[in-house]
Write a protein that holds these residues in place. Structure first.
Motif, mmCIF file in Angstrom:
data_model
loop_
_atom_site.group_PDB
_atom_site.id
_atom_site.type_symbol
_atom_site.label_atom_id
_atom_site.label_comp_id
_atom_site.label_asym_id
_atom_site.label_seq_id
_atom_site.Cartn_x
_atom_site.Cartn_y
_atom_site.Cartn_z
ATOM 1 N N HIS A 11 -35.665 -29.190 24.343
ATOM 2 C CA HIS A 11 -35.117 -30.523 24.606
ATOM 3 C C HIS A 11 -33.728 -30.691 23.995
ATOM 4 N N GLU A 12 -33.501 -30.094 22.829
ATOM 5 C CA GLU A 12 -32.157 -30.131 22.226
ATOM 6 C C GLU A 12 -31.153 -29.388 23.105
ATOM 7 N N LEU A 13 -31.549 -28.225 23.628
ATOM 8 C CA LEU A 13 -30.664 -27.478 24.531
ATOM 9 C C LEU A 13 -30.341 -28.302 25.779
ATOM 10 N N LEU A 14 -31.354 -28.919 26.347
ATOM 11 C CA LEU A 14 -31.148 -29.721 27.551
ATOM 12 C C LEU A 14 -30.241 -30.914 27.269
ATOM 13 N N GLN A 15 -30.444 -31.562 26.134
ATOM 14 C CA GLN A 15 -29.594 -32.710 25.780
ATOM 15 C C GLN A 15 -28.140 -32.300 25.619
ATOM 16 N N ARG A 16 -27.912 -31.150 24.996
ATOM 17 C CA ARG A 16 -26.532 -30.667 24.836
ATOM 18 C C ARG A 16 -25.877 -30.376 26.177
ATOM 19 N N SER A 17 -26.712 -30.038 27.166
ATOM 20 C CA SER A 17 -26.201 -29.769 28.514
ATOM 21 C C SER A 17 -26.167 -31.041 29.363
ATOM 22 N N ARG A 18 -26.454 -32.160 28.733
ATOM 23 C CA ARG A 18 -26.493 -33.466 29.401
ATOM 24 C C ARG A 18 -27.545 -33.542 30.503
ATOM 25 N N ASP A 19 -28.618 -32.788 30.322
ATOM 26 C CA ASP A 19 -29.760 -32.826 31.236
ATOM 27 C C ASP A 19 -30.762 -33.805 30.644
ATOM 28 N N THR A 20 -30.860 -34.973 31.236
ATOM 29 C CA THR A 20 -31.738 -36.020 30.706
ATOM 30 C C THR A 20 -33.031 -36.174 31.507
ATOM 31 N N ALA A 21 -33.247 -35.322 32.492
ATOM 32 C CA ALA A 21 -34.474 -35.384 33.283
ATOM 33 C C ALA A 21 -35.670 -35.015 32.413
ATOM 34 N N PRO A 22 -36.815 -35.595 32.700
ATOM 35 C CA PRO A 22 -38.013 -35.245 31.926
ATOM 36 C C PRO A 22 -38.316 -33.747 32.034
ATOM 37 N N CYS A 23 -38.946 -33.225 30.995
ATOM 38 C CA CYS A 23 -39.289 -31.798 30.972
ATOM 39 C C CYS A 23 -40.677 -31.638 30.359
ATOM 40 N N SER A 24 -41.642 -31.244 31.187
ATOM 41 C CA SER A 24 -42.992 -31.003 30.678
ATOM 42 C C SER A 24 -43.110 -29.537 30.249
ATOM 43 N N ASP A 25 -44.228 -29.221 29.638
ATOM 44 C CA ASP A 25 -44.433 -27.857 29.138
ATOM 45 C C ASP A 25 -44.536 -26.814 30.247
ATOM 46 N N ASN A 26 -44.771 -27.247 31.476
ATOM 47 C CA ASN A 26 -44.895 -26.305 32.595
ATOM 48 C C ASN A 26 -43.690 -26.301 33.520
ATOM 49 N N ASP A 27 -42.707 -27.136 33.257
ATOM 50 C CA ASP A 27 -41.524 -27.201 34.127
ATOM 51 C C ASP A 27 -40.679 -25.941 34.011
ATOM 52 N N SER A 28 -40.156 -25.505 35.140
ATOM 53 C CA SER A 28 -39.275 -24.345 35.170
ATOM 54 C C SER A 28 -37.965 -24.657 34.445
ATOM 55 N N LEU A 29 -37.529 -23.720 33.634
ATOM 56 C CA LEU A 29 -36.285 -23.883 32.873
ATOM 57 C C LEU A 29 -35.178 -22.963 33.375
ATOM 58 N N ILE A 30 -35.529 -21.742 33.710
ATOM 59 C CA ILE A 30 -34.529 -20.744 34.070
ATOM 60 C C ILE A 30 -34.353 -20.668 35.587
ATOM 61 N N SER A 31 -35.454 -20.490 36.322
ATOM 62 C CA SER A 31 -35.318 -20.367 37.780
ATOM 63 C C SER A 31 -34.825 -21.656 38.423
ATOM 64 N N SER A 32 -35.004 -22.781 37.738
ATOM 65 C CA SER A 32 -34.503 -24.063 38.245
ATOM 66 C C SER A 32 -33.060 -24.325 37.811
ATOM 67 N N ASN A 33 -32.504 -23.402 37.032
ATOM 68 C CA ASN A 33 -31.135 -23.514 36.501
ATOM 69 C C ASN A 33 -30.946 -24.645 35.501
ATOM 70 N N ARG A 34 -32.013 -25.095 34.878
ATOM 71 C CA ARG A 34 -31.862 -26.117 33.836
ATOM 72 C C ARG A 34 -31.245 -25.506 32.576
ATOM 73 N N LEU A 35 -31.532 -24.227 32.341
ATOM 74 C CA LEU A 35 -30.899 -23.513 31.234
ATOM 75 C C LEU A 35 -29.871 -22.551 31.811
ATOM 76 N N ASP A 36 -28.661 -22.594 31.268
ATOM 77 C CA ASP A 36 -27.639 -21.647 31.712
ATOM 78 C C ASP A 36 -27.667 -20.410 30.814
ATOM 79 N N SER A 37 -26.776 -19.487 31.048
ATOM 80 C CA SER A 37 -26.798 -18.216 30.315
ATOM 81 C C SER A 37 -26.601 -18.407 28.809
ATOM 82 N N ILE A 38 -25.777 -19.346 28.427
ATOM 83 C CA ILE A 38 -25.574 -19.617 26.988
ATOM 84 C C ILE A 38 -26.851 -20.185 26.382
#
Length: 82
Positions: A11-38
């Motif tokens: 959640h800290e990583l997502l906040q730093r990326s200005r991603d404020t959408a909800p994130c459950s424990d089963n939500d895709s992080l990488i294949s959905s591009n919510r997390l970038d390479s950094i």
């Protein structure tokens, strides 16, 4: 395994990326591009430092194995020494 520390970090990583959408424990992080390479690099460092495991980035399936909070928790559990 407790997912709270992993969830907090994600959640800290997502906040730093200005991603404020909800994130459950089963939500895709990488294949959905919510997390970038950094973010992924930071996640791998976090896992290695906090859980004393080695994360092989040369493994072709690593991004599938780290694609959600629950999958990350499973990866940790599978790779920690007893």
């Amino acid at each position: 395994m407790q997912t709270a520390p992993i969830s907090t970090f994600i959640h800290e990583l997502l906040q730093r990326s200005r991603d404020t959408a909800p994130c459950s424990d089963n939500d895709s992080l990488i294949s959905s591009n919510r997390l970038d390479s950094i973010n992924i690099a930071e996640l791998i460092i976090f896992l290695q430092d906090q859980y004393d495991i080695y994360v092989s980035t040369s493994d072709p399936d690593i991004f599938k194995q780290l694609d959600s909070i629950n999958l990350i928790a499973q990866y940790i559990q599978d790779h920690q020494t007893a």
